[in-house]
Design a protein around this motif. Sequence first.
Motif, PDB file in Angstrom:
ATOM      1  N   PRO A  35       0.813  -1.210   0.000  1.00  0.00           N
ATOM      2  CA  PRO A  35       0.000   0.000   0.000  1.00  0.00           C
ATOM      3  C   PRO A  35       0.849   1.264   0.000  1.00  0.00           C
ATOM      4  O   PRO A  35       1.965   1.267   0.516  1.00  0.00           O
ATOM      5  N   ASN A  36       0.289   2.329  -0.571  1.00  0.00           N
ATOM      6  CA  ASN A  36       0.988   3.613  -0.494  1.00  0.00           C
ATOM      7  C   ASN A  36       0.837   4.193   0.915  1.00  0.00           C
ATOM      8  O   ASN A  36       0.185   3.597   1.781  1.00  0.00           O
ATOM      9  N   LYS A  37       1.455   5.345   1.121  1.00  0.00           N
ATOM     10  CA  LYS A  37       1.498   5.926   2.466  1.00  0.00           C
ATOM     11  C   LYS A  37       0.100   6.198   3.006  1.00  0.00           C
ATOM     12  O   LYS A  37      -0.184   5.942   4.195  1.00  0.00           O
ATOM     13  N   ALA A  38      -0.784   6.699   2.162  1.00  0.00           N
ATOM     14  CA  ALA A  38      -2.141   7.024   2.615  1.00  0.00           C
ATOM     15  C   ALA A  38      -2.891   5.771   3.043  1.00  0.00           C
ATOM     16  O   ALA A  38      -3.557   5.754   4.082  1.00  0.00           O
ATOM     17  N   ALA A  39      -2.775   4.706   2.259  1.00  0.00           N
ATOM     18  CA  ALA A  39      -3.489   3.471   2.579  1.00  0.00           C
ATOM     19  C   ALA A  39      -2.884   2.758   3.784  1.00  0.00           C
ATOM     20  O   ALA A  39      -3.585   2.074   4.538  1.00  0.00           O
ATOM     21  N   ALA A  40      -1.576   2.896   3.977  1.00  0.00           N
ATOM     22  CA  ALA A  40      -0.896   2.235   5.098  1.00  0.00           C
ATOM     23  C   ALA A  40      -1.301   2.799   6.450  1.00  0.00           C
ATOM     24  O   ALA A  40      -0.988   2.207   7.492  1.00  0.00           O
ATOM     25  N   GLN A  41      -2.040   3.922   6.443  1.00  0.00           N
ATOM     26  CA  GLN A  41      -2.552   4.461   7.707  1.00  0.00           C
ATOM     27  C   GLN A  41      -3.438   3.466   8.439  1.00  0.00           C
ATOM     28  O   GLN A  41      -3.614   3.573   9.655  1.00  0.00           O
ATOM     29  N   LEU A  86      -3.566  -7.132   2.991  1.00  0.00           N
ATOM     30  CA  LEU A  86      -4.350  -6.610   4.108  1.00  0.00           C
ATOM     31  C   LEU A  86      -4.508  -7.718   5.138  1.00  0.00           C
ATOM     32  O   LEU A  86      -5.035  -8.791   4.855  1.00  0.00           O
ATOM     33  N   TYR A  87      -4.021  -7.435   6.331  1.00  0.00           N
ATOM     34  CA  TYR A  87      -4.096  -8.379   7.448  1.00  0.00           C
ATOM     35  C   TYR A  87      -5.234  -7.948   8.356  1.00  0.00           C
ATOM     36  O   TYR A  87      -5.234  -6.819   8.863  1.00  0.00           O
ATOM     37  N   ALA A  88      -6.198  -8.843   8.558  1.00  0.00           N
ATOM     38  CA  ALA A  88      -7.274  -8.582   9.505  1.00  0.00           C
ATOM     39  C   ALA A  88      -7.075  -9.481  10.717  1.00  0.00           C
ATOM     40  O   ALA A  88      -7.157 -10.704  10.606  1.00  0.00           O
ATOM     41  N   ARG A 113       0.261  -5.328   5.897  1.00  0.00           N
ATOM     42  CA  ARG A 113       1.288  -6.222   5.339  1.00  0.00           C
ATOM     43  C   ARG A 113       1.074  -7.624   5.904  1.00  0.00           C
ATOM     44  O   ARG A 113       0.212  -7.842   6.753  1.00  0.00           O
ATOM     45  N   PHE A 114       1.865  -8.568   5.429  1.00  0.00           N
ATOM     46  CA  PHE A 114       1.833  -9.927   5.959  1.00  0.00           C
ATOM     47  C   PHE A 114       2.096  -9.909   7.462  1.00  0.00           C
ATOM     48  O   PHE A 114       2.968  -9.192   7.951  1.00  0.00           O
ATOM     49  N   GLY A 115       1.378 -10.737   8.207  1.00  0.00           N
ATOM     50  CA  GLY A 115       1.646 -10.903   9.624  1.00  0.00           C
ATOM     51  C   GLY A 115       2.875 -11.761   9.850  1.00  0.00           C
ATOM     52  O   GLY A 115       3.271 -12.549   9.003  1.00  0.00           O
ATOM     53  N   ASP A 116       3.473 -11.566  11.012  1.00  0.00           N
ATOM     54  CA  ASP A 116       4.646 -12.352  11.394  1.00  0.00           C
ATOM     55  C   ASP A 116       4.421 -12.799  12.832  1.00  0.00           C
ATOM     56  O   ASP A 116       4.324 -11.952  13.723  1.00  0.00           O
ATOM     57  N   PRO A 117       4.207 -14.093  13.093  1.00  0.00           N
ATOM     58  CA  PRO A 117       4.686 -15.265  12.352  1.00  0.00           C
ATOM     59  C   PRO A 117       3.683 -15.961  11.432  1.00  0.00           C
ATOM     60  O   PRO A 117       3.981 -17.034  10.905  1.00  0.00           O
ATOM     61  N   GLU A 118       2.511 -15.376  11.193  1.00  0.00           N
ATOM     62  CA  GLU A 118       1.516 -16.077  10.375  1.00  0.00           C
ATOM     63  C   GLU A 118       2.018 -16.409   8.971  1.00  0.00           C
ATOM     64  O   GLU A 118       1.694 -17.476   8.422  1.00  0.00           O
TER      65      GLU A 118
END
Length: 420
Positions: A93-99, A269-271, A288-293
């Motif tokens: 995602p861009n900066k705006a979406a990463a909010q 997108l991590y929910a 972003r991807f979850g860690d450790p998922e």
Amino acid sequence: MKVLVIGSGAREHAIAYTLLRGESVEEVTVAPGNPGMELDGIRTLSLNPSNQAALIDFVRNNDYDWVFVGPEVPLIEGIVDAFHEAGIPAFGPNKAAAQIEGSKDFAKRLMERHGIPTASYQTFEDLDSATAYVHEHGAPIVVKADGLAAGKGVTVAMDEGTAVSALEDIFVDHRFGAAGARVVIEDFLEGQEFSLMSFVSGTKFWPMPISQDHKRAYDGDKGPNTGGMGAYSPVPQIGQDVIDTAIETIVKPTVEAMAAEGTPFTGILYAGLIATADGPKVIEFNARFGDPETEVILPRLTSDLGAGIQAILDGDEPEFSWESDTTTLGVVLAADGYPTNVVKGAKVPVLPTDADSHVFYAGVKKDGDDLVASSGRVLLLEVSAADIPAAQQKVYGILDAADTTGMFYRHDIGAKALNA
């Protein structure tokens, strides 16, 4: 294709390893990566993920096709915007979406506007009003630093004293720096937690299998919150009806809301969800991807990850397929003292693996011919097996036989599925 992955942990190791498993990608470099990744033929590049200009120069000068951004900090700093301005395709995602991850208040307001199920909340910018709310509301209650806190900014307080101590950590001791300029206080939700990640492009999305993370440091969900001590997938105690409801009432309206409000989301997108008596609700979103998922989800992928992401970047329909007959389970080996007072320098054991197991490295550095612990989470050992008991037997058979002096791990990853 040649792909650059941004990041340094076990998540990025898993992403790079999975990209190389597919036929479409022939070379992966991870910046900065870690020396454990090199055991899998993955190149590493000593560049800081915040050094956008140097990363852009590297991609241009070495004919890389696109970039996969792993961690949240460079996303929130706008690295995807910088790549796009340079004419370089980047997945994230861009900066705006990463909010949606960078500010819990932003995410809660978005959900409130669009009727997406989540806990009731209030946002505060000072200790006195936040403390007064805790005493008025009572416990249990959840205290969250608004910004990024590496998975450690959340306190589930079962009594008012714990909640007030968490607020003092944030507002008085400034434990999380700027991330604690605001605090979100939420109602406590009862139920089983699970993680639902999706590939997203605007209003289109492709869900992955669900997993369950273990956040507390010690067995029995004791000790402080961490970035995650292990995970497993699938999660048999969460029914398909709950997953379908979550997709329809949470993931779909969230990506549509982001697009409608001028911040369309592309990437992972991590929910982070909880199955309550009233249906699934959102605990948090990550960009972003979850860690450790990630380290237990990507081993279930049977299609070509690189080809799927390339299709999304091209605006085409991707193909993602998943193994449905096996269980994947991963256990984190962490340095003593994690997450508060990490003791570095312990020698990392060489763990025996086979076709159904793999080590994904995180906080390691070279010391002569050895790897030693260089941060809190050292590695994750992932295994695939027929079911959870078989996976537990295999993973703990390997770890219990290793010399893990100076490190520790939980012995009950996956237990919630057996006890449900």
